[in-house]
Scaffold this active site. Structure first.
Site, mmCIF file in Angstrom:
data_model
loop_
_atom_site.group_PDB
_atom_site.id
_atom_site.type_symbol
_atom_site.label_atom_id
_atom_site.label_comp_id
_atom_site.label_asym_id
_atom_site.label_seq_id
_atom_site.Cartn_x
_atom_site.Cartn_y
_atom_site.Cartn_z
ATOM 1 N N MET A 94 0.041 1.721 -5.223
ATOM 2 C CA MET A 94 -1.376 1.664 -4.860
ATOM 3 C C MET A 94 -1.663 2.677 -3.758
ATOM 4 S SD MET A 94 -1.892 -2.477 -4.674
ATOM 5 C CE MET A 94 -0.290 -2.776 -3.919
ATOM 6 N N GLY A 182 -2.321 0.733 1.365
ATOM 7 C CA GLY A 182 -1.499 1.630 0.556
ATOM 8 C C GLY A 182 -0.097 1.071 0.429
ATOM 9 N N SER A 183 0.385 0.812 -0.782
ATOM 10 C CA SER A 183 1.644 0.099 -0.942
ATOM 11 C C SER A 183 2.048 0.093 -2.408
ATOM 12 C CB SER A 183 1.495 -1.326 -0.415
ATOM 13 O OG SER A 183 0.281 -1.878 -0.886
ATOM 14 N N ARG A 184 2.926 -0.878 -2.798
ATOM 15 C CA ARG A 184 3.326 -1.002 -4.190
ATOM 16 C C ARG A 184 3.695 -2.444 -4.490
ATOM 17 N NH1 ARG A 184 8.633 2.491 -5.038
ATOM 18 N NH2 ARG A 184 9.055 1.287 -6.905
#
Length: 259
Positions: A94, A182-184
């Protein structure tokens, strides 16, 4: 966890940030006029970051849904490090412009929730799965299939929020967490799951099907159809070679007997 979640278009986690940036922008207009423009741009960014729209949810029982908006960065056979078993791993990255509300990919029950402290590397990197701060939800589908989905912090993300606990019931599309900024999310499925996405694909939480997972595990000792076909083909080839060898031996013996 309650099944019902009122999708207000803006995530509840965002209101303190939105109100704070809005007040600051208004005060700057009063004091500095047009110099407030950058703050209004920041306010617009904060509003879009915390948007949380409702989504259509596929209902096929074998569908495993995307837990997040973003881009597919991993589709591979590997080991689920939280269960210690072979698995199909699918990862969604993301960026700051994606919706960051995380939603359950399955119908099932939470076994446990494990939190790990870690680094804040770029979440698009493979090593982020093992080194970054993360929160793993280990769940079981209604038919007993294990699924693990992991929120992973990123380079900018400093806050992982998870709202489920052991023994909570999950319904696909339920909102279970949020990550700023912001990440996954990594999803680990049993080996017999079939991926329906590829690296680079863009996906949407709840509405994109990541993979299909058979409702029941394969019977112990069963041989996949492709493997069975391969065994049959090998056996047939061995029989043909043996038959040709026998014929050659008979022919050689016949020639020698004539001499």
């Amino acid at each position: 966890m309650s099944r019902m979640y009122p999708y207000p278009l803006i995530a509840k986690e965002g209101w303190p940030f939105i109100i704070g940036s809005l007040v600051l922008s208004i005060l700057t207009v009063i004091w500095c006029g047009w110099w407030s423009l950058p703050l209004w741009v920041l306010t617009a960014f904060v509003v879009q970051f915390f948007r949380d729209p409702a989504r259509d949810i596929p209902v096929a029982p074998e569908d495993v849904l995307s837990p997040a908006d973003g881009r597919i960065v991993v589709v591979e056979k590997t080991t689920d490090p939280y269960r210690g078993v072979n698995a199909l791993k699918i990862s969604v990255f993301m960026n700051v412009f994606n919706v960051h509300s995380n939603r359950s990919p399955i119908d099932g029950k939470v076994e446990r929730v494990d939190y790990f402290k870690g680094s804040f590397l770029n979440a698009a990197l493979d090593k982020a799965s093992a080194q970054n701060e993360r929160n793993a939800v280990l769940a079981i589908t209604k038919t007993g299939r294990p699924v693990t989905f992991v929120q992973v912090a990123g380079l900018v993300a400093r806050r992982i929020l998870c709202y489920v606990n052991a023994h909570d019931l999950l319904h696909r599309g339920d909102r279970y967490g949020f990550i700023r900024f912001g990440s996954r999310v990594d999803v680990y499925l049993p080996e017999d799951a079939t991926p329906l996405v590829a690296i680079g694909d863009k996906v949407s939480a709840s509405s994109t099907v990541l993979a299909t997972l058979p409702l029941h595990a394969p019977a112990a000792g069963s041989v996949p159809e492709n493997s069975a076909n391969s065994v049959d083909s090998t056996t047939e080839q061995a029989d043909m070679v043996k038959e040709a060898t026998d014929r050659a031996a008979v022919a050689a013996q016949h020639v020698l007997s004539q001499e």
